[in-house]
Scaffold this motif. Structure first.
Motif, PDB file in Angstrom:
ATOM      1  N   ILE A  68       0.854  -1.213   0.000  1.00  0.00           N
ATOM      2  CA  ILE A  68       0.000   0.000   0.000  1.00  0.00           C
ATOM      3  C   ILE A  68       0.880   1.250   0.000  1.00  0.00           C
ATOM      4  O   ILE A  68       0.676   2.184  -0.784  1.00  0.00           O
ATOM      5  CB  ILE A  68      -0.949   0.006   1.230  1.00  0.00           C
ATOM      6  CG1 ILE A  68      -1.885  -1.208   1.172  1.00  0.00           C
ATOM      7  CG2 ILE A  68      -1.767   1.308   1.272  1.00  0.00           C
ATOM      8  CD1 ILE A  68      -2.686  -1.446   2.427  1.00  0.00           C
ATOM      9  N   ILE A  69       1.895   1.232   0.882  1.00  0.00           N
ATOM     10  CA  ILE A  69       2.813   2.379   0.986  1.00  0.00           C
ATOM     11  C   ILE A  69       3.572   2.559  -0.326  1.00  0.00           C
ATOM     12  O   ILE A  69       3.690   3.679  -0.837  1.00  0.00           O
ATOM     13  CB  ILE A  69       3.789   2.187   2.172  1.00  0.00           C
ATOM     14  CG1 ILE A  69       3.003   2.292   3.475  1.00  0.00           C
ATOM     15  CG2 ILE A  69       4.915   3.214   2.138  1.00  0.00           C
ATOM     16  CD1 ILE A  69       3.791   1.955   4.705  1.00  0.00           C
ATOM     17  N   ILE A  70       4.050   1.445  -0.911  1.00  0.00           N
ATOM     18  CA  ILE A  70       4.815   1.519  -2.168  1.00  0.00           C
ATOM     19  C   ILE A  70       3.946   2.127  -3.266  1.00  0.00           C
ATOM     20  O   ILE A  70       4.401   2.981  -4.035  1.00  0.00           O
ATOM     21  CB  ILE A  70       5.320   0.107  -2.595  1.00  0.00           C
ATOM     22  CG1 ILE A  70       6.221  -0.514  -1.521  1.00  0.00           C
ATOM     23  CG2 ILE A  70       6.027   0.180  -3.942  1.00  0.00           C
ATOM     24  CD1 ILE A  70       7.450   0.292  -1.143  1.00  0.00           C
ATOM     25  N   ASP A  71       2.674   1.733  -3.320  1.00  0.00           N
ATOM     26  CA  ASP A  71       1.754   2.260  -4.347  1.00  0.00           C
ATOM     27  C   ASP A  71       1.537   3.760  -4.200  1.00  0.00           C
ATOM     28  O   ASP A  71       1.564   4.501  -5.177  1.00  0.00           O
ATOM     29  CB  ASP A  71       0.380   1.540  -4.264  1.00  0.00           C
ATOM     30  CG  ASP A  71       0.420   0.189  -4.963  1.00  0.00           C
ATOM     31  OD1 ASP A  71       1.441  -0.068  -5.640  1.00  0.00           O
ATOM     32  OD2 ASP A  71      -0.544  -0.579  -4.812  1.00  0.00           O
ATOM     33  N   ILE A  72       1.321   4.193  -2.949  1.00  0.00           N
ATOM     34  CA  ILE A  72       1.085   5.637  -2.700  1.00  0.00           C
ATOM     35  C   ILE A  72       2.322   6.436  -3.095  1.00  0.00           C
ATOM     36  O   ILE A  72       2.219   7.472  -3.768  1.00  0.00           O
ATOM     37  CB  ILE A  72       0.722   5.891  -1.206  1.00  0.00           C
ATOM     38  CG1 ILE A  72      -0.639   5.249  -0.895  1.00  0.00           C
ATOM     39  CG2 ILE A  72       0.676   7.400  -0.913  1.00  0.00           C
ATOM     40  CD1 ILE A  72      -1.016   5.259   0.578  1.00  0.00           C
ATOM     41  N   ILE A  73       3.499   5.945  -2.697  1.00  0.00           N
ATOM     42  CA  ILE A  73       4.749   6.653  -3.023  1.00  0.00           C
ATOM     43  C   ILE A  73       4.934   6.724  -4.535  1.00  0.00           C
ATOM     44  O   ILE A  73       5.299   7.777  -5.077  1.00  0.00           O
ATOM     45  CB  ILE A  73       5.959   5.973  -2.335  1.00  0.00           C
ATOM     46  CG1 ILE A  73       5.908   6.204  -0.816  1.00  0.00           C
ATOM     47  CG2 ILE A  73       7.288   6.511  -2.908  1.00  0.00           C
ATOM     48  CD1 ILE A  73       6.910   5.419  -0.029  1.00  0.00           C
ATOM     49  N   LYS A  74       4.653   5.592  -5.228  1.00  0.00           N
ATOM     50  CA  LYS A  74       4.815   5.545  -6.685  1.00  0.00           C
ATOM     51  C   LYS A  74       3.915   6.580  -7.353  1.00  0.00           C
ATOM     52  O   LYS A  74       4.330   7.283  -8.271  1.00  0.00           O
ATOM     53  CB  LYS A  74       4.478   4.122  -7.171  1.00  0.00           C
ATOM     54  CG  LYS A  74       5.041   3.820  -8.559  1.00  0.00           C
ATOM     55  CD  LYS A  74       4.737   2.393  -8.966  1.00  0.00           C
ATOM     56  CE  LYS A  74       5.651   1.382  -8.292  1.00  0.00           C
ATOM     57  NZ  LYS A  74       5.393   0.002  -8.742  1.00  0.00           N
ATOM     58  N   LYS A  75       2.677   6.684  -6.834  1.00  0.00           N
ATOM     59  CA  LYS A  75       1.704   7.634  -7.407  1.00  0.00           C
ATOM     60  C   LYS A  75       2.245   9.070  -7.347  1.00  0.00           C
ATOM     61  O   LYS A  75       2.194   9.809  -8.317  1.00  0.00           O
ATOM     62  CB  LYS A  75       0.387   7.527  -6.619  1.00  0.00           C
ATOM     63  CG  LYS A  75      -0.709   8.442  -7.152  1.00  0.00           C
ATOM     64  CD  LYS A  75      -2.030   8.247  -6.394  1.00  0.00           C
ATOM     65  CE  LYS A  75      -1.985   8.953  -5.052  1.00  0.00           C
ATOM     66  NZ  LYS A  75      -3.277   8.924  -4.326  1.00  0.00           N
ATOM     67  N   TYR A  76       2.827   9.409  -6.212  1.00  0.00           N
ATOM     68  CA  TYR A  76       3.342  10.796  -6.037  1.00  0.00           C
ATOM     69  C   TYR A  76       4.650  11.001  -6.788  1.00  0.00           C
ATOM     70  O   TYR A  76       4.891  12.056  -7.357  1.00  0.00           O
ATOM     71  CB  TYR A  76       3.506  11.118  -4.557  1.00  0.00           C
ATOM     72  CG  TYR A  76       2.230  11.607  -3.934  1.00  0.00           C
ATOM     73  CD1 TYR A  76       1.909  12.980  -3.921  1.00  0.00           C
ATOM     74  CD2 TYR A  76       1.310  10.725  -3.414  1.00  0.00           C
ATOM     75  CE1 TYR A  76       0.720  13.422  -3.381  1.00  0.00           C
ATOM     76  CE2 TYR A  76       0.105  11.162  -2.866  1.00  0.00           C
ATOM     77  CZ  TYR A  76      -0.178  12.505  -2.844  1.00  0.00           C
ATOM     78  OH  TYR A  76      -1.366  12.965  -2.329  1.00  0.00           O
ATOM     79  N   SER A  77       5.508   9.975  -6.762  1.00  0.00           N
ATOM     80  CA  SER A  77       6.806  10.118  -7.416  1.00  0.00           C
ATOM     81  C   SER A  77       6.630  10.271  -8.937  1.00  0.00           C
ATOM     82  O   SER A  77       7.316  11.055  -9.584  1.00  0.00           O
ATOM     83  CB  SER A  77       7.683   8.901  -7.136  1.00  0.00           C
ATOM     84  OG  SER A  77       7.892   8.819  -5.738  1.00  0.00           O
ATOM     85  N   GLU A  78       5.698   9.485  -9.495  1.00  0.00           N
ATOM     86  CA  GLU A  78       5.486   9.549 -10.950  1.00  0.00           C
ATOM     87  C   GLU A  78       4.654  10.761 -11.347  1.00  0.00           C
ATOM     88  O   GLU A  78       4.835  11.339 -12.401  1.00  0.00           O
ATOM     89  CB  GLU A  78       4.806   8.263 -11.425  1.00  0.00           C
ATOM     90  CG  GLU A  78       5.739   7.069 -11.385  1.00  0.00           C
ATOM     91  CD  GLU A  78       5.015   5.731 -11.581  1.00  0.00           C
ATOM     92  OE1 GLU A  78       3.788   5.764 -11.815  1.00  0.00           O
ATOM     93  OE2 GLU A  78       5.671   4.683 -11.501  1.00  0.00           O
ATOM     94  N   GLY A  79       3.766  11.139 -10.437  1.00  0.00           N
ATOM     95  CA  GLY A  79       2.836  12.241 -10.755  1.00  0.00           C
ATOM     96  C   GLY A  79       3.472  13.608 -10.650  1.00  0.00           C
ATOM     97  O   GLY A  79       2.980  14.592 -11.180  1.00  0.00           O
ATOM     98  N   LYS A  80       4.587  13.695  -9.912  1.00  0.00           N
ATOM     99  CA  LYS A  80       5.196  15.026  -9.689  1.00  0.00           C
ATOM    100  C   LYS A  80       6.225  15.338 -10.759  1.00  0.00           C
ATOM    101  O   LYS A  80       6.948  14.469 -11.199  1.00  0.00           O
ATOM    102  CB  LYS A  80       5.848  15.053  -8.282  1.00  0.00           C
ATOM    103  CG  LYS A  80       4.844  14.918  -7.155  1.00  0.00           C
ATOM    104  CD  LYS A  80       4.033  16.163  -6.955  1.00  0.00           C
ATOM    105  CE  LYS A  80       2.843  15.931  -6.062  1.00  0.00           C
ATOM    106  NZ  LYS A  80       1.965  17.058  -5.905  1.00  0.00           N
TER     107      LYS A  80
END
Length: 469
Positions: free
Chosen positions: A457-469
């Motif tokens: 869950i944490i990895i997914d949230i981080i990926k979302k922000y890292s890729e989205g920014k």
């Protein structure tokens, strides 16, 4: 009317003074011309003996009752010993005899300025300005009056007028720097000193003040160049060496700074400040014996040099002599108990000595004195977490966030504590805030709780922000 006196030569002055003192010993009355009296008065003024100078003025006024010079000198001397009412009385008499004498209004303005009657001071200074042939000193006094009133822009205007007439007025050059400093107008200060240097390239004071302005803007290389020019013009300018040393420290050029600080010793006796600055350089170079030696020299010269006591503590701390370091931190604290750096060092030393309750007390003081010290908040909460007081650790980091809402590192730490407490939903909410604040710092979370690295869950949230920014 006032005569245009020619000054007596040193030989003539000695003859006049000897004759005057002989008159006093003989309890007699000798006649002196006005020039001789003025010379005798000036002799006692240079000897810093206003009482004797005033005594001469009484004799002079009796023999030359219409001579305004003696009344003006009397007023000046009375003002210097704070007898303002009598000084003003003498000026009134002088004004009656010679109303066009500028010095009357200049001295009166100075007295009213000392009495904080700014309106009357200003009125008299401007009257003096109308009458005076030489206006630079009056411009300087007007600038001083505006400074006292907090009108620094006006003060700068009159200091510039003063320097236009007398570009050798060092005091005016320094006062302009002070005014620009108060107004936080370092760029304007730089512009002014550059223009001034164009007209007088050999002014060491202008180069020095230019260096200080660059220093305040953290343009340390430019500051060093300016200090170098000041030193080139005035080789024994110890303040320029000292400030150059400080600029080198700010560039982490500690070995060079030490050599520059040493140069000050050639031109003035060592000061506690210089020894302390040298101690700090040796400390940064991790030469702790030398650092301690200079810190000790500093406190020997000035036992109230709290930074030097603190420095001794830092050198001992570096050598893991924590118990000994505490003694010196406390010495620093005795002098300045509102210094958060001292409390932080004590908190850290107590922690290393496993004196956790005392460490917590000290950390509480650090964040109370400096609520923007993020490292202190992190260490404070970390200590509480380490000794199993998770709820308090969470409360401390929450308080830290209130004081520093833009610091991502605090949110990541809070996420770690919330996960540790099993408050997963709350932790994920704060993780989103942390990532929104600074996604690149997410590694902090894993540094603190490595086990979270495998949480999908944490990895997914981080990926979302890292890729989205």
């Amino acid at each position: 009317m006032e005569e245009d006196f020619e000054f007596e030569s040193p030989e003539e002055q000695k003859f006049s003074v000897d004759r005057y003192e002989e008159m006093l010993r003989n309890e007699d009355q000798y006649f002196f011309d006005a020039k001789a009296f003025e010379s005798i008065i000036d002799y006692y003024i240079t000897k810093n003996d206003p009482i004797k100078a005033l005594q001469v003025i009484e004799f002079a006024a009796a023999q030359h009752p219409f001579e305004t010079t003696f009344l003006i000198k009397k007023a000046h001397l009375l003002a210097s010993i704070l007898k303002y009412d009598q000084a003003l009385e003498a000026l009134t008499k002088a004004e009656y005899l010679e109303p066009s004498e500028a010095d009357i209004y200049l001295i009166r303005g100075t007295i009213f300025s000392s009495l904080n009657d700014h309106t009357l001071a200003e009125e008299n200074f401007f009257k003096a300005l109308e009458l005076a042939d030489s206006k630079d000193e009056i411009y300087y006094q007007i600038a001083g009056l505006y400074q006292v009133q907090g009108s620094y822009e006006k003060a700068i205007l009159y200091l510039k007028k003063c320097l236009k007439l007398n570009n050798e007025n060092q005091d005016a050059l320094y006062e302009i720097a002070f005014c620009y400093d108060v107004l936080e107008q370092q760029e304007e200060s730089i512009q002014f000193y550059k223009q001034y240097i164009d007209t007088d390239p050999y002014s060491f004071a202008a180069w020095y003040n230019l260096g200080n302005a660059y220093h305040k803007l953290e343009q340390f290389e430019a500051a060093i160049d300016a200090y170098d020019y000041a030193i080139l013009i005035k080789e024994n300018f110890s303040s320029a060496y000292f400030n150059k040393g400080n600029a080198l420290v700010n560039l982490d050029r500690f070995a060079e700074a030490i050599e520059v600080y040493k140069m000050t010793f050639e031109y003035e006796p060592p000061t506690a400040d210089t020894y302390c600055a040298m101690g700090e350089c040796y400390e940064k170079l991790e030469l702790m014996d030398e650092a301690r030696s200079y810190y000790k020299k500093a406190v020997k010269l000035d036992s109230n040099q709290s930074d030097a006591w603190f420095g001794i503590g830092v050198t001992l701390d570096f050598e893991e002599r924590y118990f000994e370091s505490l003694h010196f931190y406390k010495k620093a604290l005795d002098i300045d108990d509102e210094n958060p750096d001292y409390w932080f060092a004590i908190a850290d030393a107590r922690y290393k000595l496993k004196q956790f309750d005392e460490s917590i007390e000290a950390y509480t003081k650090v964040v109370e004195l400096n609520s923007t010290d993020v490292e202190a908040w992190l260490d404070f909460s970390s200590l509480l977490y380490e000794i199993g007081r998770l709820q308090e650790a969470t409360e401390v980091i929450s308080e830290a966030i209130k004081c520093n809402p833009d610091e991502a590192v605090l949110y990541y730490r809070l996420v770690a504590y919330l996960f540790a407490a099993g408050k997963y939903n709350e932790a994920l909410n704060f993780l989103e805030i942390a990532l929104n604040t600074d996604p690149e710092k997410h590694y902090i979370l894993f540094e603190y709780l490595p086990q979270l690295q495998g949480n999908p869950i944490i990895i997914d949230i981080i990926k979302k922000y890292s890729e989205g920014k």
